[in-house]
Design a protein around this motif. Structure first.
Motif, short mmCIF file in Angstrom:
data_model
loop_
_atom_site.label_atom_id
_atom_site.label_comp_id
_atom_site.label_asym_id
_atom_site.label_seq_id
_atom_site.Cartn_x
_atom_site.Cartn_y
_atom_site.Cartn_z
N ILE A 167 -5.94 64.75 3.05
CA ILE A 167 -7.01 63.94 2.44
C ILE A 167 -8.01 64.85 1.72
CG2 ILE A 167 -9.00 62.45 2.99
CD1 ILE A 167 -7.21 61.25 5.27
N PHE A 168 -8.42 65.94 2.39
CA PHE A 168 -9.37 66.87 1.76
C PHE A 168 -8.76 67.51 0.51
CE2 PHE A 168 -11.55 66.85 5.95
CZ PHE A 168 -12.84 66.63 5.51
N ARG A 169 -7.49 67.89 0.61
CA ARG A 169 -6.84 68.55 -0.54
C ARG A 169 -6.76 67.60 -1.73
NH1 ARG A 169 -3.34 73.19 1.21
NH2 ARG A 169 -2.14 72.86 -0.69
N ASP A 170 -6.42 66.32 -1.47
CA ASP A 170 -6.30 65.35 -2.57
C ASP A 170 -7.65 65.13 -3.26
OD1 ASP A 170 -3.69 65.07 -2.02
OD2 ASP A 170 -3.82 63.02 -1.20
N LYS A 171 -8.69 65.05 -2.43
CA LYS A 171 -10.02 64.82 -3.01
C LYS A 171 -10.46 66.03 -3.83
CE LYS A 171 -14.61 63.19 -1.77
NZ LYS A 171 -15.53 62.93 -0.67
N LEU A 172 -10.20 67.21 -3.28
CA LEU A 172 -10.54 68.44 -4.03
C LEU A 172 -9.80 68.47 -5.37
CD1 LEU A 172 -10.45 71.60 -1.72
CD2 LEU A 172 -12.35 70.79 -3.15
N ALA A 173 -8.53 68.09 -5.34
CA ALA A 173 -7.72 68.13 -6.58
C ALA A 173 -8.36 67.23 -7.64
CB ALA A 173 -6.29 67.69 -6.28
N LYS A 174 -8.86 66.07 -7.21
CA LYS A 174 -9.51 65.16 -8.19
C LYS A 174 -10.75 65.83 -8.78
CE LYS A 174 -8.16 60.64 -6.42
NZ LYS A 174 -7.83 60.71 -5.00
N ARG A 175 -11.51 66.52 -7.94
CA ARG A 175 -12.73 67.17 -8.43
C ARG A 175 -12.40 68.32 -9.38
NH1 ARG A 175 -13.77 62.91 -6.56
NH2 ARG A 175 -15.16 62.53 -4.80
N VAL A 176 -11.33 69.06 -9.06
CA VAL A 176 -10.97 70.20 -9.93
C VAL A 176 -10.41 69.68 -11.26
CG1 VAL A 176 -9.63 72.34 -10.10
CG2 VAL A 176 -10.61 71.67 -7.91
#
Ligand SMILES: N[C@@H](CCC(=O)N[C@@H](CS)C(=O)NCC(=O)O)C(=O)O
Length: 202
Positions: free
Chosen positions: A124-133
Motif C-alpha cells: 500500500i505504501f509503495r503504491d501510494k509513493l509511486a503515484k506521488r513520484v
C-alpha cells in the motif's frame, strides 16, 4: 552552528544546504538507536523529539523540523537564492513543495524502513509513493528543479528522501525525469561534500 545528523537520514537535506551556502558548522553524529551523540550526550536532552535533524544556534536555541531548518538557513544568505524572499508568492510555492515532500514522500516512505511492516501494508505504501513520484516526474519533465530552473532547498530535501528508494529496492527507471534529476543533484559539489563529511564524521 551545530547540525545533529544521522547517516542516510533526512538530516542530509539541511547538511546539503549548509554546504551550498558555504556556512561554518559543526557536525555531530547521533546514534538513532541509542539516542547518544558522538560526544556522549543524550540527544533527547538537546531535542526532546529524539529525531534528527536538529540545528543548534550560537545563542543556544535548537531548531527542529527539516523544512523549518532549511528555510532558516536559506534566509541567512538570501543572495544564494536557495529560497525565494519571505512574503513572495514563489515562497508560498516553495512551502507547498516542502509540505508535499514532508507529508507525501518523507512520511510516505519512512514506514518502509520498518522491517516488521507486513507485506500487504508495504505494498500500500509503495503504491501510494509511486503515484506521488509520477506527479514529480510530470513536473520535472518540464523544468530542471522543483521551482523552475534553479536549485532550491526543496530540491535538497526531495533529493535526500529519493535517496532512500534504493534501500526499498524501488528503481527510479519508471520515472526518467526524476532519475535524471537525482543524477543531476548527486553531481553537485555540495552533495558530494556533505556525503563525504558524514562518512568522515566521528
Ligand atoms: N518531522 C521531522 C521528522 C524527522 C525524522 O523523520 N527523522 C528521522 C530520520 S529521517 C529520525 O531521526 N528518526 C528516529 C526516531 O524517530 O527515533 C522532520 O521533518 O524533520
Amino acid at each position: 552552528m551545530k547540525l545533529y545528523f544521522a547517516p542516510h537520514t533526512c538530516s542530509l537535506s539541511p547538511h546539503i544546504v549548509l554546504q551550498e551556502l558555504g556556512l561554518a558548522y559543526e557536525l555531530i553524529r547521533v546514534d538513532n538507536q541509542t539516542k547518544l551523540t558522538s560526544d556522549g550526550r543524550d540527544f533527547r536532552s538537546i531535542n526532546p523529539k529524539g529525531y534528527v535533524a536538529a540545528l543548534e544556534l550560537g545563542n543556544g536555541e535548537v531548531l527542529t523540523e527539516g523544512s523549518a531548518i532549511v528555510q532558516y538557513l536559506a534566509d541567512l544568505k538570501p543572495t544564494a537564492e536557495l529560497a525565494p524572499p519571505q512574503g513572495s508568492w514563489q515562497r508560498v510555492r516553495l512551502q507547498e513543495w516542502l509540505g508535499f515532500i514532508s507529508s507525501e514522500i518523507h512520511a510516505g516512505a519512512a514506514p518502509l524502513f520498518n522491517s516488521a511492516l507486513p507485506e500487504a501494508a508495504r505494498a500500500i505504501f509503495r503504491d501510494k509513493l509511486a503515484k506521488r513520484v509520477t506527479l514529480l516526474d510530470t513536473t520535472l519533465q518540464q523544468q530542471a528543479y522543483l521551482l523552475g530552473d534553479k536549485f532550491s532547498i526543496a530540491d535538497a530535501y526531495l533529493y535526500t528522501v529519493l535517496g532512500w528508494f534504493k534501500f526499498f529496492e524501488i528503481s527510479l527507471s519508471p520515472w526518467p525525469a526524476v532519475a535524471a534529476y537525482e543524477s543531476r543533484i548527486t553531481a553537485r559539489p555540495s552533495v558530494q561534500a556533505a556525503i563525504r563529511a558524514e562518512a568522515e564524521a566521528p
